[in-house]
Structure formats: structure tokens, C-alpha cells
Design a protein around this motif. Structure first.
Motif, PDB file in Angstrom:
ATOM      1  N   MET A  67       0.851  -1.172   0.000  1.00  0.00           N
ATOM      2  CA  MET A  67       0.000   0.000   0.000  1.00  0.00           C
ATOM      3  C   MET A  67       0.900   1.239   0.000  1.00  0.00           C
ATOM      4  N   SER A  68       0.526   2.239  -0.781  1.00  0.00           N
ATOM      5  CA  SER A  68       1.346   3.440  -0.902  1.00  0.00           C
ATOM      6  C   SER A  68       1.277   4.294   0.361  1.00  0.00           C
ATOM      7  N   LYS A  69       2.262   5.178   0.490  1.00  0.00           N
ATOM      8  CA  LYS A  69       2.284   6.090   1.631  1.00  0.00           C
ATOM      9  C   LYS A  69       1.044   6.991   1.625  1.00  0.00           C
ATOM     10  N   CYS A  70       0.612   7.382   0.428  1.00  0.00           N
ATOM     11  CA  CYS A  70      -0.589   8.227   0.320  1.00  0.00           C
ATOM     12  C   CYS A  70      -1.830   7.479   0.816  1.00  0.00           C
ATOM     13  N   ALA A  71      -1.935   6.213   0.432  1.00  0.00           N
ATOM     14  CA  ALA A  71      -3.087   5.408   0.866  1.00  0.00           C
ATOM     15  C   ALA A  71      -3.073   5.203   2.376  1.00  0.00           C
ATOM     16  N   LEU A  72      -1.903   4.944   2.939  1.00  0.00           N
ATOM     17  CA  LEU A  72      -1.799   4.774   4.392  1.00  0.00           C
ATOM     18  C   LEU A  72      -2.169   6.064   5.116  1.00  0.00           C
ATOM     19  N   PHE A  73      -1.737   7.198   4.564  1.00  0.00           N
ATOM     20  CA  PHE A  73      -2.093   8.488   5.149  1.00  0.00           C
ATOM     21  C   PHE A  73      -3.609   8.655   5.174  1.00  0.00           C
ATOM     22  N   TYR A  74      -4.261   8.349   4.060  1.00  0.00           N
ATOM     23  CA  TYR A  74      -5.710   8.469   3.975  1.00  0.00           C
ATOM     24  C   TYR A  74      -6.402   7.570   5.009  1.00  0.00           C
ATOM     25  N   LEU A  75      -5.936   6.331   5.143  1.00  0.00           N
ATOM     26  CA  LEU A  75      -6.532   5.419   6.120  1.00  0.00           C
ATOM     27  C   LEU A  75      -6.364   5.938   7.538  1.00  0.00           C
ATOM     28  N   ASN A  76      -5.202   6.491   7.844  1.00  0.00           N
ATOM     29  CA  ASN A  76      -4.976   7.045   9.179  1.00  0.00           C
ATOM     30  C   ASN A  76      -5.879   8.240   9.441  1.00  0.00           C
TER      31      ASN A  76
END
Length: 83
Positions: free
Chosen positions: A1-10
Motif C-alpha cells: 500500500m502506498s504512503k498516500c493510501a496509508l495516510f488516507y486510512l490514518n
């Protein structure tokens, strides 16, 4: 999972709390104008555009090969773009 996707989930986990999105972005991707922030913006646009292409191709019921043939590129190019 991309850093952007992880940011969104957080961020989605924090939906019941009030927070400063600018501070969150700076913490995760660097300050506005920094190399890391610009790289994150570029990555986000690439992911966004890849999803648009994937969704349009599926809506048109085309395979990657069919789309590649229509636009004059190799199937591997479509695969890389869609990730």
C-alpha cells in the motif's frame, strides 16, 4: 500500500476528532514546497490518474490488451500505468 493510501486510512480513523490537516500533511510528507512533499503530490496524482484509467477501461469492458491496441502502446505500458 502506498504512503498516500496509508495516510488516507490514518486520517479516516481520526474522523471523529478535530485536527489540523496541514500539520498532518507536513508531518507525513514534509512542508509545502519541500522535495518530499512535491514527490508525495506527484505520487498522489499518478495514483489518481491510474485509477481513472482503470475504472474507464473496466466500464468500457476492455482488456488491457484491447486498450493498448486502441491507443497504440504495449499491454505492459497499460499494466504499469494501472499498477
Amino acid at each position: 500500500m502506498s504512503k498516500c493510501a496509508l495516510f488516507y486510512l490514518n486520517i479516516m480513523k481520526k474522523k471523529d476528532n478535530i485536527y489540523d490537516i496541514s500539520a498532518e500533511l507536513a508531518e507525513n510528507f514534509g512542508e509545502v514546497g519541500s522535495k518530499s512533499r512535491n514527490e508525495a503530490i506527484e505520487m498522489a496524482w499518478e495514483e489518481y490518474n491510474a485509477q481513472i484509467i482503470l475504472d474507464a477501461r473496466k466500464k468500457a469492458r476492455l482488456t488491457q490488451t484491447e486498450l493498448a491496441n486502441r491507443i497504440g502502446v504495449d499491454k505492459s505500458y497499460i499494466s504499469r500505468v494501472e499498477r
